[in-house]
Design a protein around this motif. Structure first.
Motif, short mmCIF file in Angstrom:
data_model
loop_
_atom_site.label_atom_id
_atom_site.label_comp_id
_atom_site.label_asym_id
_atom_site.label_seq_id
_atom_site.Cartn_x
_atom_site.Cartn_y
_atom_site.Cartn_z
N GLN A 250 44.28 29.97 36.19
CA GLN A 250 42.92 30.21 36.38
C GLN A 250 42.32 29.75 37.63
OE1 GLN A 250 40.22 28.83 33.18
NE2 GLN A 250 42.18 28.88 31.81
N ILE A 251 42.95 28.49 38.24
CA ILE A 251 42.48 28.16 39.56
C ILE A 251 42.99 28.85 40.72
CG2 ILE A 251 42.95 26.03 41.01
CD1 ILE A 251 43.25 24.30 38.32
N ASN A 252 44.08 29.28 40.53
CA ASN A 252 44.81 30.18 41.58
C ASN A 252 43.98 31.50 41.75
OD1 ASN A 252 47.08 30.36 43.58
ND2 ASN A 252 47.48 32.39 42.29
N GLU A 253 43.63 32.14 40.69
CA GLU A 253 42.83 33.19 40.53
C GLU A 253 41.19 32.99 41.30
OE1 GLU A 253 42.48 37.37 40.17
OE2 GLU A 253 44.03 35.94 39.57
N THR A 254 40.74 31.91 41.19
CA THR A 254 39.64 31.50 42.12
C THR A 254 39.95 31.45 43.47
OG1 THR A 254 39.85 29.13 41.65
CG2 THR A 254 38.55 30.35 40.08
N PHE A 255 41.08 30.98 43.87
CA PHE A 255 41.65 30.76 45.23
C PHE A 255 41.70 32.15 45.69
CE2 PHE A 255 44.92 28.52 47.84
CZ PHE A 255 44.54 29.14 48.97
N ILE A 256 42.28 33.26 44.97
CA ILE A 256 42.32 34.65 45.30
C ILE A 256 41.07 35.24 45.64
CG2 ILE A 256 43.29 36.75 44.79
CD1 ILE A 256 45.69 35.42 43.52
N GLN A 257 40.30 35.10 44.64
CA GLN A 257 39.07 35.69 44.84
C GLN A 257 38.03 35.27 46.09
OE1 GLN A 257 37.18 34.81 41.16
NE2 GLN A 257 38.22 36.25 40.06
N THR A 258 38.23 33.81 46.24
CA THR A 258 37.43 33.21 47.59
C THR A 258 37.96 33.79 48.79
OG1 THR A 258 37.17 31.31 46.25
CG2 THR A 258 37.12 31.41 48.86
N VAL A 259 39.37 34.12 49.11
CA VAL A 259 40.09 34.63 50.06
C VAL A 259 39.60 36.03 50.34
CG1 VAL A 259 42.17 35.15 51.20
CG2 VAL A 259 41.75 32.98 50.14
N ALA A 260 39.63 36.54 49.13
CA ALA A 260 39.39 38.22 49.36
C ALA A 260 37.93 38.34 49.68
CB ALA A 260 39.54 38.70 47.88
N GLU A 261 37.25 37.65 49.29
CA GLU A 261 35.68 37.72 49.79
C GLU A 261 35.35 37.22 50.97
OE1 GLU A 261 31.30 35.67 48.35
OE2 GLU A 261 33.14 35.27 47.28
N GLY A 262 36.06 36.21 51.48
CA GLY A 262 35.93 35.81 52.79
C GLY A 262 36.70 36.69 54.17
N ARG A 263 37.90 37.32 53.48
CA ARG A 263 38.64 38.19 54.39
C ARG A 263 38.17 39.70 54.40
NH1 ARG A 263 39.77 36.52 58.57
NH2 ARG A 263 41.46 37.88 59.15
N GLY A 264 37.32 40.04 53.27
CA GLY A 264 37.17 41.48 53.21
C GLY A 264 38.32 42.31 52.62
N MET A 265 38.98 41.73 51.85
CA MET A 265 40.32 42.09 51.48
C MET A 265 39.94 42.36 49.70
SD MET A 265 43.03 40.14 53.47
CE MET A 265 44.54 40.86 52.73
N THR A 266 40.69 43.35 49.30
CA THR A 266 40.80 43.48 47.76
C THR A 266 41.54 42.30 47.15
OG1 THR A 266 42.75 44.82 47.81
CG2 THR A 266 40.69 45.92 48.10
N GLU A 267 41.28 41.91 46.07
CA GLU A 267 42.05 40.92 45.16
C GLU A 267 43.50 41.31 45.13
OE1 GLU A 267 40.15 39.56 41.63
OE2 GLU A 267 38.19 39.44 42.65
N ASP A 268 43.84 42.63 45.01
CA ASP A 268 45.09 43.13 44.96
C ASP A 268 46.00 42.69 46.21
OD1 ASP A 268 44.97 43.66 42.03
OD2 ASP A 268 44.50 45.69 42.59
N GLU A 269 45.15 43.03 47.17
CA GLU A 269 45.83 42.82 48.53
C GLU A 269 46.10 41.32 48.67
OE1 GLU A 269 44.13 46.27 51.44
OE2 GLU A 269 42.91 44.49 50.92
N VAL A 270 45.10 40.37 48.34
CA VAL A 270 45.44 39.06 48.55
C VAL A 270 46.56 38.46 47.65
CG1 VAL A 270 44.56 36.82 48.33
CG2 VAL A 270 42.98 38.63 49.54
N ARG A 271 46.46 38.96 46.17
CA ARG A 271 47.28 38.65 45.28
C ARG A 271 48.93 38.91 45.67
NH1 ARG A 271 44.87 40.81 41.49
NH2 ARG A 271 43.77 39.21 40.70
N THR A 272 49.03 39.95 46.46
CA THR A 272 50.33 40.28 46.91
C THR A 272 50.79 39.18 47.88
OG1 THR A 272 49.80 42.58 46.70
CG2 THR A 272 51.72 42.13 48.11
N LEU A 273 49.83 38.89 48.69
CA LEU A 273 50.28 37.67 49.74
C LEU A 273 50.27 36.18 48.99
CD1 LEU A 273 47.92 38.93 52.43
CD2 LEU A 273 50.45 39.23 52.32
#
Length: 356
Positions: A250-273
Protein backbone atom coordinates in the motif's frame (compact mmCIF):
# COMPACT_ATOMS: atom_id res chain seq x y z
CA UNK A 1 98.23 49.01 75.74
CA UNK A 2 99.35 52.55 74.92
CA UNK A 3 100.93 51.16 71.79
CA UNK A 4 97.61 49.58 70.78
CA UNK A 5 95.64 52.77 71.35
CA UNK A 6 98.07 54.71 69.23
CA UNK A 7 97.58 52.17 66.42
CA UNK A 8 93.78 52.46 66.52
CA UNK A 9 94.07 56.20 66.51
CA UNK A 10 96.29 56.09 63.49
CA UNK A 11 93.87 53.83 61.63
CA UNK A 12 90.68 55.84 62.20
CA UNK A 13 92.32 59.17 61.63
CA UNK A 14 94.12 58.24 58.46
CA UNK A 15 93.33 60.76 55.70
CA UNK A 16 91.17 59.65 52.77
CA UNK A 17 92.94 58.59 49.64
CA UNK A 18 92.66 60.82 46.60
CA UNK A 19 89.85 60.00 44.17
CA UNK A 20 90.79 57.18 41.85
CA UNK A 21 93.72 56.06 44.03
CA UNK A 22 93.66 52.69 45.87
CA UNK A 23 92.62 52.90 49.47
CA UNK A 24 95.56 52.62 51.88
CA UNK A 25 95.79 49.45 53.88
CA UNK A 26 96.41 49.58 57.61
CA UNK A 27 99.81 48.45 58.71
CA UNK A 28 100.56 46.35 61.69
CA UNK A 29 97.05 45.06 62.25
CA UNK A 30 96.63 43.15 65.47
CA UNK A 31 95.67 39.46 65.30
CA UNK A 32 92.03 40.10 66.23
CA UNK A 33 91.32 42.55 63.36
CA UNK A 34 89.31 41.32 60.35
CA UNK A 35 88.24 43.69 57.55
CA UNK A 36 84.46 43.91 57.06
CA UNK A 37 83.41 41.72 54.03
CA UNK A 38 81.92 43.61 51.08
CA UNK A 39 78.10 43.72 50.99
CA UNK A 40 76.47 41.54 48.30
CA UNK A 41 74.25 43.35 45.81
CA UNK A 42 70.50 42.49 46.00
CA UNK A 43 69.58 44.17 42.71
CA UNK A 44 68.82 40.82 41.01
CA UNK A 45 66.07 40.13 43.55
CA UNK A 46 64.40 43.43 42.76
CA UNK A 47 64.65 42.70 39.02
CA UNK A 48 63.15 39.22 39.46
CA UNK A 49 60.22 40.58 41.45
CA UNK A 50 59.62 43.23 38.80
CA UNK A 51 59.60 40.62 36.00
CA UNK A 52 57.17 38.41 37.91
CA UNK A 53 54.88 41.38 38.49
CA UNK A 54 54.91 42.24 34.78
CA UNK A 55 54.03 38.66 33.81
CA UNK A 56 51.28 38.62 36.42
CA UNK A 57 49.75 41.80 35.03
CA UNK A 58 49.91 40.44 31.46
CA UNK A 59 48.29 37.14 32.49
CA UNK A 60 45.55 38.98 34.37
CA UNK A 61 44.90 41.18 31.35
CA UNK A 62 44.72 38.20 29.01
CA UNK A 63 42.31 36.40 31.37
CA UNK A 64 40.09 39.47 31.59
CA UNK A 65 40.00 39.91 27.82
CA UNK A 66 39.27 36.22 27.30
CA UNK A 67 36.44 36.35 29.80
CA UNK A 68 34.96 39.40 28.13
CA UNK A 69 35.18 37.88 24.66
CA UNK A 70 33.73 34.57 25.84
CA UNK A 71 30.89 36.40 27.50
CA UNK A 72 30.15 38.34 24.33
CA UNK A 73 30.38 35.23 22.14
CA UNK A 74 28.09 33.30 24.45
CA UNK A 75 25.53 36.08 24.43
CA UNK A 76 25.67 36.34 20.66
CA UNK A 77 25.27 32.58 20.34
CA UNK A 78 22.13 32.69 22.43
CA UNK A 79 20.91 35.63 20.39
CA UNK A 80 21.50 33.68 17.17
CA UNK A 81 19.04 30.97 18.15
CA UNK A 82 16.18 33.44 17.79
CA UNK A 83 17.60 35.68 15.09
CA UNK A 84 16.03 35.69 11.65
CA UNK A 85 18.60 37.76 9.79
CA UNK A 86 19.91 36.05 6.66
CA UNK A 87 20.91 36.86 3.08
CA UNK A 88 17.22 36.80 2.12
CA UNK A 89 16.59 39.93 4.20
CA UNK A 90 19.07 41.88 2.08
CA UNK A 91 17.76 40.95 -1.35
CA UNK A 92 16.97 43.94 -3.53
CA UNK A 93 16.72 42.24 -6.93
CA UNK A 94 15.55 38.98 -8.51
CA UNK A 95 17.06 35.85 -7.01
CA UNK A 96 16.95 32.06 -7.06
CA UNK A 97 16.75 30.43 -3.64
CA UNK A 98 18.73 27.23 -3.01
CA UNK A 99 17.60 24.70 -0.39
CA UNK A 100 19.94 21.86 0.59
CA UNK A 101 18.36 18.47 1.33
CA UNK A 102 21.48 16.66 2.49
CA UNK A 103 20.98 13.64 4.72
CA UNK A 104 18.36 11.18 5.88
CA UNK A 105 14.73 12.14 5.31
CA UNK A 106 13.25 12.18 8.80
CA UNK A 107 11.70 14.36 11.47
CA UNK A 108 14.65 16.33 12.82
CA UNK A 109 13.71 19.96 12.11
CA UNK A 110 16.30 20.44 9.35
CA UNK A 111 15.56 20.91 5.67
CA UNK A 112 15.57 17.09 5.48
CA UNK A 113 12.32 17.15 7.45
CA UNK A 114 8.78 18.30 6.58
CA UNK A 115 8.91 21.15 9.11
CA UNK A 116 12.31 22.44 8.02
CA UNK A 117 11.61 22.24 4.30
CA UNK A 118 8.22 23.90 4.59
CA UNK A 119 9.68 26.74 6.63
CA UNK A 120 12.14 27.57 3.84
CA UNK A 121 9.55 27.15 1.09
CA UNK A 122 7.36 29.61 3.00
CA UNK A 123 10.25 32.09 3.06
CA UNK A 124 10.66 31.70 -0.70
CA UNK A 125 6.93 32.08 -1.28
CA UNK A 126 6.65 35.25 0.78
CA UNK A 127 9.77 37.00 -0.52
CA UNK A 128 8.96 38.99 -3.65
CA UNK A 129 12.55 38.91 -4.86
CA UNK A 130 12.86 35.11 -4.92
CA UNK A 131 11.52 34.03 -8.28
CA UNK A 132 12.42 30.31 -8.23
CA UNK A 133 13.81 27.57 -5.99
CA UNK A 134 16.50 24.93 -6.51
CA UNK A 135 16.52 21.83 -4.33
CA UNK A 136 20.07 20.54 -4.01
CA UNK A 137 19.41 16.88 -3.12
CA UNK A 138 21.99 14.49 -1.71
CA UNK A 139 20.05 11.79 0.14
CA UNK A 140 19.44 8.07 0.06
CA UNK A 141 15.93 8.42 1.44
CA UNK A 142 14.48 7.77 4.87
CA UNK A 143 11.09 7.72 6.54
CA UNK A 144 8.25 7.12 4.07
CA UNK A 145 5.79 9.44 5.81
CA UNK A 146 8.29 12.31 6.00
CA UNK A 147 9.00 11.89 2.27
CA UNK A 148 5.28 11.89 1.50
CA UNK A 149 4.72 15.13 3.41
CA UNK A 150 7.73 16.87 1.89
CA UNK A 151 6.66 15.87 -1.61
CA UNK A 152 3.25 17.40 -0.92
CA UNK A 153 4.86 20.67 0.29
CA UNK A 154 6.98 20.95 -2.88
CA UNK A 155 3.94 20.36 -5.08
CA UNK A 156 1.81 22.86 -3.15
CA UNK A 157 4.57 25.48 -3.25
CA UNK A 158 4.91 25.29 -7.02
CA UNK A 159 1.15 25.41 -7.55
CA UNK A 160 0.28 28.16 -5.05
CA UNK A 161 3.26 30.50 -5.50
CA UNK A 162 3.70 30.06 -9.23
CA UNK A 163 7.45 29.89 -8.66
CA UNK A 164 9.24 27.00 -10.39
CA UNK A 165 11.20 24.35 -8.51
CA UNK A 166 14.24 22.68 -10.08
CA UNK A 167 16.17 19.76 -8.57
CA UNK A 168 19.94 19.43 -8.68
CA UNK A 169 20.92 15.84 -7.84
CA UNK A 170 24.27 15.29 -6.14
CA UNK A 171 25.78 11.85 -5.56
CA UNK A 172 22.49 10.25 -4.49
CA UNK A 173 18.82 11.04 -4.99
CA UNK A 174 17.00 7.89 -3.99
CA UNK A 175 13.84 6.49 -2.41
CA UNK A 176 12.01 9.12 -0.30
CA UNK A 177 14.40 11.80 -1.56
CA UNK A 178 13.44 10.98 -5.14
CA UNK A 179 9.75 11.03 -4.19
CA UNK A 180 10.28 14.64 -3.10
CA UNK A 181 12.29 15.46 -6.22
CA UNK A 182 9.62 14.02 -8.52
CA UNK A 183 7.34 16.95 -7.65
CA UNK A 184 9.74 19.53 -9.07
CA UNK A 185 9.28 21.13 -12.47
CA UNK A 186 12.65 19.91 -13.73
CA UNK A 187 15.29 17.43 -12.51
CA UNK A 188 19.00 17.65 -13.21
CA UNK A 189 21.30 14.75 -12.42
CA UNK A 190 24.97 13.97 -12.83
CA UNK A 191 25.93 11.05 -15.04
CA UNK A 192 27.07 9.06 -12.01
CA UNK A 193 24.27 10.02 -9.63
CA UNK A 194 22.48 7.06 -8.01
CA UNK A 195 18.88 8.10 -8.60
CA UNK A 196 15.47 6.48 -8.28
CA UNK A 197 15.19 3.43 -6.00
CA UNK A 198 11.40 3.58 -6.10
CA UNK A 199 10.34 1.06 -3.51
CA UNK A 200 9.35 0.47 0.10
CA UNK A 201 10.95 -1.71 2.75
CA UNK A 202 10.02 -2.74 6.29
CA UNK A 203 12.61 -4.42 8.46
CA UNK A 204 11.79 -6.72 11.38
CA UNK A 205 14.73 -8.43 13.05
CA UNK A 206 14.27 -11.83 14.70
CA UNK A 207 16.73 -12.22 17.58
CA UNK A 208 15.07 -15.25 19.13
CA UNK A 209 17.72 -17.73 17.89
CA UNK A 210 20.58 -15.68 19.32
CA UNK A 211 18.73 -15.13 22.59
CA UNK A 212 18.16 -18.88 22.93
CA UNK A 213 21.89 -19.57 22.52
CA UNK A 214 22.65 -16.99 25.18
CA UNK A 215 20.09 -18.46 27.51
CA UNK A 216 17.89 -15.38 27.46
CA UNK A 217 14.15 -15.88 27.80
CA UNK A 218 11.66 -13.06 27.17
CA UNK A 219 7.97 -13.23 28.04
CA UNK A 220 5.84 -10.63 26.26
CA UNK A 221 2.51 -9.96 27.94
CA UNK A 222 0.30 -8.45 25.24
CA UNK A 223 -3.32 -7.54 24.63
CA UNK A 224 -3.35 -9.47 21.34
CA UNK A 225 -1.33 -12.21 19.70
CA UNK A 226 0.39 -9.96 17.16
CA UNK A 227 1.17 -6.98 19.39
CA UNK A 228 4.74 -8.22 19.91
CA UNK A 229 5.27 -9.26 16.28
CA UNK A 230 7.81 -6.50 15.63
CA UNK A 231 9.71 -6.81 18.92
CA UNK A 232 12.26 -9.23 17.49
CA UNK A 233 11.82 -11.80 20.25
CA UNK A 234 10.08 -14.38 18.07
CA UNK A 235 9.62 -15.20 14.36
CA UNK A 236 6.66 -13.79 12.43
CA UNK A 237 3.73 -16.03 11.76
CA UNK A 238 2.63 -16.52 8.15
CA UNK A 239 -0.45 -14.35 8.80
CA UNK A 240 1.67 -11.55 10.24
CA UNK A 241 4.11 -11.69 7.36
CA UNK A 242 1.25 -11.40 4.87
CA UNK A 243 -0.22 -8.51 6.85
CA UNK A 244 3.04 -6.54 6.81
CA UNK A 245 3.54 -7.31 3.12
CA UNK A 246 0.15 -5.78 2.40
CA UNK A 247 1.14 -2.64 4.30
CA UNK A 248 4.37 -2.35 2.31
CA UNK A 249 2.46 -2.75 -0.94
CA UNK A 250 0.00 0.00 0.00
CA UNK A 251 2.77 2.42 0.94
CA UNK A 252 4.66 1.62 -2.23
CA UNK A 253 1.55 2.24 -4.33
CA UNK A 254 1.29 5.77 -2.94
CA UNK A 255 4.97 6.24 -3.84
CA UNK A 256 4.28 5.15 -7.42
CA UNK A 257 1.23 7.40 -7.69
CA UNK A 258 3.18 10.40 -6.39
CA UNK A 259 6.02 9.90 -8.87
CA UNK A 260 3.60 9.35 -11.76
CA UNK A 261 1.76 12.57 -10.96
CA UNK A 262 4.95 14.59 -10.56
CA UNK A 263 6.72 13.25 -13.64
CA UNK A 264 3.70 13.18 -15.93
CA UNK A 265 3.98 9.44 -16.40
CA UNK A 266 1.41 6.66 -16.12
CA UNK A 267 1.41 4.50 -13.01
CA UNK A 268 2.26 1.46 -15.10
CA UNK A 269 5.33 3.22 -16.50
CA UNK A 270 6.51 4.09 -13.00
CA UNK A 271 5.65 0.65 -11.67
CA UNK A 272 7.93 -0.89 -14.28
CA UNK A 273 10.76 1.25 -12.91
CA UNK A 274 9.86 0.57 -9.26
CA UNK A 275 12.41 -2.19 -8.76
CA UNK A 276 13.81 -0.69 -5.57
CA UNK A 277 17.14 -0.24 -7.37
CA UNK A 278 18.83 3.00 -8.34
CA UNK A 279 19.67 4.04 -11.88
CA UNK A 280 22.64 6.03 -13.07
CA UNK A 281 21.89 9.60 -14.07
CA UNK A 282 22.27 8.64 -17.72
CA UNK A 283 19.71 5.85 -17.37
CA UNK A 284 17.33 8.12 -15.47
CA UNK A 285 17.31 10.66 -18.32
CA UNK A 286 16.54 7.87 -20.77
CA UNK A 287 13.70 6.29 -18.73
CA UNK A 288 12.08 9.61 -17.76
CA UNK A 289 12.95 9.82 -14.05
CA UNK A 290 15.20 12.85 -14.75
CA UNK A 291 15.26 15.52 -17.44
CA UNK A 292 18.85 16.46 -18.10
CA UNK A 293 22.49 15.89 -17.17
CA UNK A 294 23.83 18.99 -15.50
CA UNK A 295 25.43 20.69 -12.52
CA UNK A 296 24.03 22.79 -9.70
CA UNK A 297 24.78 25.91 -11.74
CA UNK A 298 22.81 24.47 -14.64
CA UNK A 299 19.88 23.90 -12.30
CA UNK A 300 20.01 27.48 -11.06
CA UNK A 301 20.12 28.81 -14.61
CA UNK A 302 17.16 26.61 -15.58
CA UNK A 303 15.17 27.80 -12.58
CA UNK A 304 15.76 31.41 -13.59
CA UNK A 305 14.78 30.59 -17.16
CA UNK A 306 11.52 28.97 -16.05
CA UNK A 307 10.83 32.01 -13.89
CA UNK A 308 11.45 34.35 -16.81
CA UNK A 309 14.33 36.31 -15.28
CA UNK A 310 17.65 37.05 -16.98
CA UNK A 311 19.59 38.87 -14.27
CA UNK A 312 19.47 37.27 -10.86
CA UNK A 313 21.39 36.46 -7.70
CA UNK A 314 21.44 33.20 -5.77
CA UNK A 315 20.73 32.92 -2.07
CA UNK A 316 20.88 29.97 0.28
CA UNK A 317 17.66 29.23 2.12
CA UNK A 318 18.22 27.57 5.47
CA UNK A 319 17.84 28.08 9.21
CA UNK A 320 19.02 31.45 10.49
CA UNK A 321 22.74 31.67 11.24
CA UNK A 322 23.95 31.33 14.79
CA UNK A 323 25.67 34.17 16.56
CA UNK A 324 28.73 36.24 15.85
CA UNK A 325 30.29 34.01 13.18
CA UNK A 326 27.22 34.21 10.96
CA UNK A 327 27.03 37.98 11.40
CA UNK A 328 30.69 38.41 10.48
CA UNK A 329 30.44 36.01 7.53
CA UNK A 330 27.39 37.83 6.22
CA UNK A 331 28.98 41.30 6.52
CA UNK A 332 32.25 40.09 5.01
CA UNK A 333 30.37 38.64 2.06
CA UNK A 334 28.78 42.06 1.61
CA UNK A 335 32.22 43.70 1.48
CA UNK A 336 31.89 45.36 4.88
CA UNK A 337 35.06 46.87 6.30
CA UNK A 338 36.38 46.34 9.81
CA UNK A 339 34.98 49.74 10.78
CA UNK A 340 31.53 48.73 9.47
CA UNK A 341 31.60 45.53 11.50
CA UNK A 342 32.71 47.39 14.63
CA UNK A 343 29.93 49.93 14.12
CA UNK A 344 27.34 47.16 13.72
CA UNK A 345 28.50 45.49 16.93
CA UNK A 346 28.39 48.86 18.72
CA UNK A 347 24.81 49.40 17.54
CA UNK A 348 23.81 45.94 18.79
CA UNK A 349 25.39 46.74 22.14
CA UNK A 350 23.59 50.08 22.36
CA UNK A 351 20.31 48.37 21.55
CA UNK A 352 20.82 45.92 24.38
CA UNK A 353 21.20 42.96 22.03
CA UNK A 354 24.66 42.27 23.37
CA UNK A 355 25.35 42.03 27.08
CA UNK A 356 28.71 41.97 28.88
Amino acid sequence: MPQDNNWQQQVWQQPAAPQGAPAPQPQGCPPYYQPEPPKKSRGWIVALVAVLCVFGIIALGMWSCTSAVSSSFGTLGALGSTATTSDVDYLTSDAVGVIDIDGTIQYDGTTCSPEGLKAQLDVAAENKHIKAVVLRVNSGGGTATAGEEMAAYVREFSESSGKPVVVSSASMNASAAYEISSQADYIFTAKTTAIGAIGTAMQITDLSGLMEKLGISVDNVTSSDSKDSSYGTRPLTEEERAYYQDQVDQINETFIQTVAEGRGMTEDEVRTLATGLTFTGMEAVENGLADEIGTKEDAVAKAAELAGVERYATTDLGPAGDGLSSLLDLMSARGASADDIALALKELEDDGSIAH
